[in-house]
Design a protein around this motif. Structure first.
Motif, PDB file in Angstrom:
ATOM      1  N   PHE A 172       0.845  -1.186   0.000  1.00 21.86           N
ATOM      2  CA  PHE A 172       0.000   0.000   0.000  1.00 21.86           C
ATOM      3  C   PHE A 172       0.889   1.247   0.000  1.00 21.86           C
ATOM      4  CE2 PHE A 172      -2.240  -3.425   2.095  1.00 21.86           C
ATOM      5  CZ  PHE A 172      -3.534  -3.353   1.606  1.00 21.86           C
ATOM      6  N   VAL A 187      -1.135  -2.184   8.629  1.00 25.69           N
ATOM      7  CA  VAL A 187      -2.254  -2.380   7.712  1.00 25.69           C
ATOM      8  C   VAL A 187      -3.422  -2.991   8.471  1.00 25.69           C
ATOM      9  CG1 VAL A 187      -3.049  -3.556   5.622  1.00 25.69           C
ATOM     10  CG2 VAL A 187      -0.701  -2.684   5.749  1.00 25.69           C
ATOM     11  N   HIS A 189      -7.652  -4.251   8.123  1.00 21.83           N
ATOM     12  CA  HIS A 189      -8.759  -4.612   7.231  1.00 21.83           C
ATOM     13  C   HIS A 189     -10.073  -4.530   7.991  1.00 21.83           C
ATOM     14  CE1 HIS A 189     -11.525  -7.788   5.562  1.00 21.83           C
ATOM     15  NE2 HIS A 189     -11.365  -6.978   4.536  1.00 21.83           N
ATOM     16  N   VAL A 200       2.420  -7.413   8.736  1.00 30.09           N
ATOM     17  CA  VAL A 200       3.288  -6.504   7.984  1.00 30.09           C
ATOM     18  C   VAL A 200       4.696  -7.071   7.941  1.00 30.09           C
ATOM     19  CG1 VAL A 200       4.345  -4.216   7.975  1.00 30.09           C
ATOM     20  CG2 VAL A 200       1.905  -4.464   8.466  1.00 30.09           C
ATOM     21  N   ARG A 203       8.180  -1.950   5.456  1.00 32.96           N
ATOM     22  CA  ARG A 203       7.658  -0.592   5.256  1.00 32.96           C
ATOM     23  C   ARG A 203       8.823   0.317   4.893  1.00 32.96           C
ATOM     24  NH1 ARG A 203       6.838  -1.392  10.753  1.00 32.96           N
ATOM     25  NH2 ARG A 203       4.583  -1.381  10.549  1.00 32.96           N
ATOM     26  N   PHE A 224      -9.309  -1.272   3.364  1.00 26.08           N
ATOM     27  CA  PHE A 224      -8.070  -1.300   4.136  1.00 26.08           C
ATOM     28  C   PHE A 224      -7.687   0.119   4.553  1.00 26.08           C
ATOM     29  CE2 PHE A 224      -7.962  -5.113   1.575  1.00 26.08           C
ATOM     30  CZ  PHE A 224      -7.450  -6.085   2.431  1.00 26.08           C
ATOM     31  N   LEU A 226      -4.362   2.369   6.870  1.00 26.82           N
ATOM     32  CA  LEU A 226      -3.015   2.327   7.428  1.00 26.82           C
ATOM     33  C   LEU A 226      -2.984   3.221   8.669  1.00 26.82           C
ATOM     34  CD1 LEU A 226      -1.027   2.892   4.102  1.00 26.82           C
ATOM     35  CD2 LEU A 226      -1.889   0.729   5.046  1.00 26.82           C
TER      36      LEU A 226
END
Length: 228
Positions: A172, A187, A189, A200, A203, A224, A226
């Motif tokens: 993402f 992340v 959902h 995760v 990043r 989703f 963040l």
């Protein structure tokens, strides 16, 4: 009513004829509202393009924007399966949407917008890599510069609608301007009643336009968010 397509074989004069069917003894037959137009299959071309309505604008073919593209809040621009290029800035304060095929074990970039040379990136959406099977025609929507989980979240929302539900790794992307203090974003959902954390495995926030968070083992979709 009738319609037809004619392709001239050379530069010349042509007659358009009509062959009419009618019940007998109906006297005159009339032709009303005749329109002849050229079929245009070339890509759309814009100097600048601003989307400022509350509906969905769907591209019927590829489009090239010579300067800036702006999608305002409350507006949706859907590229469908067509190519969109932008030479200057992309400002997404509404929603960008794209449909692409997502085969297994292949990283497919959605809403990755470049200039016409496909060299200079202008906008990053997300990348889906299906790991358990072919996801088919998959639609991704990215809503920019607004949150979808309270105020303590990156100001970007994602929706993924796969043709077939498969397990996947998803990266993402978001901009510095959308970070909103979430410097170690995870992340999440939406399960229909709450937000579940995803796993995760990486990043990177060293860029300006292309900060990202990557989650593995995703097997349920849309939406989703963040957030730290």
């Amino acid at each position: 009513q009738g319609a037809g397509t004619f392709t001239p074989s050379s530069a010349d004069g042509y007659y358009v004829g009509f062959y009419a069917y009618s019940a007998p003894a109906m006297r005159d037959l009339g032709v009303d509202t005749l329109v002849v137009y050229e079929m245009d299959t070339a890509d759309l071309a814009f100097y600048t393009l601003g989307i400022s309505n509350t509906g969905v604008l769907t591209l019927s073919r590829g489009a090239a924007v010579q300067h800036d593209l702006t999608v305002n809040a409350g507006s949706v621009m859907e590229t469908s399966t067509h190519t969109l290029t932008v030479e200057n800035a992309v400002s997404n304060n509404g929603t960008l949407r794209q449909t692409r095929d997502a085969p297994q074990a292949t990283g497919i970039a959605f809403l990755y917008i470049t200039d016409a040379t496909a060299v200079t990136p202008k906008y990053y959406g997300l990348v889906i890599t299906p790991t358990s099977g072919h996801m088919g025609a998959t639609t991704v929507s990215v809503t920019g510069n607004q949150t979808c989980v309270g105020t303590a979240a990156v100001r970007r929302c994602f929706e993924i609608d796969p043709g077939m539900t498969q397990t996947a790794t998803v990266t993402f992307y978001y901009r510095d301007a959308e970070e909103n203090g979430q410097n170690a974003a995870n992340v999440y959902h939406w399960n229909g009643s709450g937000w579940d954390p995803e796993t995760v495995d990486g990043r990177d926030r060293s860029g300006t336009e292309d900060n990202w968070v990557r989650a593995t083992g995703i097997d349920a979709y849309s939406p989703f968010a963040l957030a730290n």
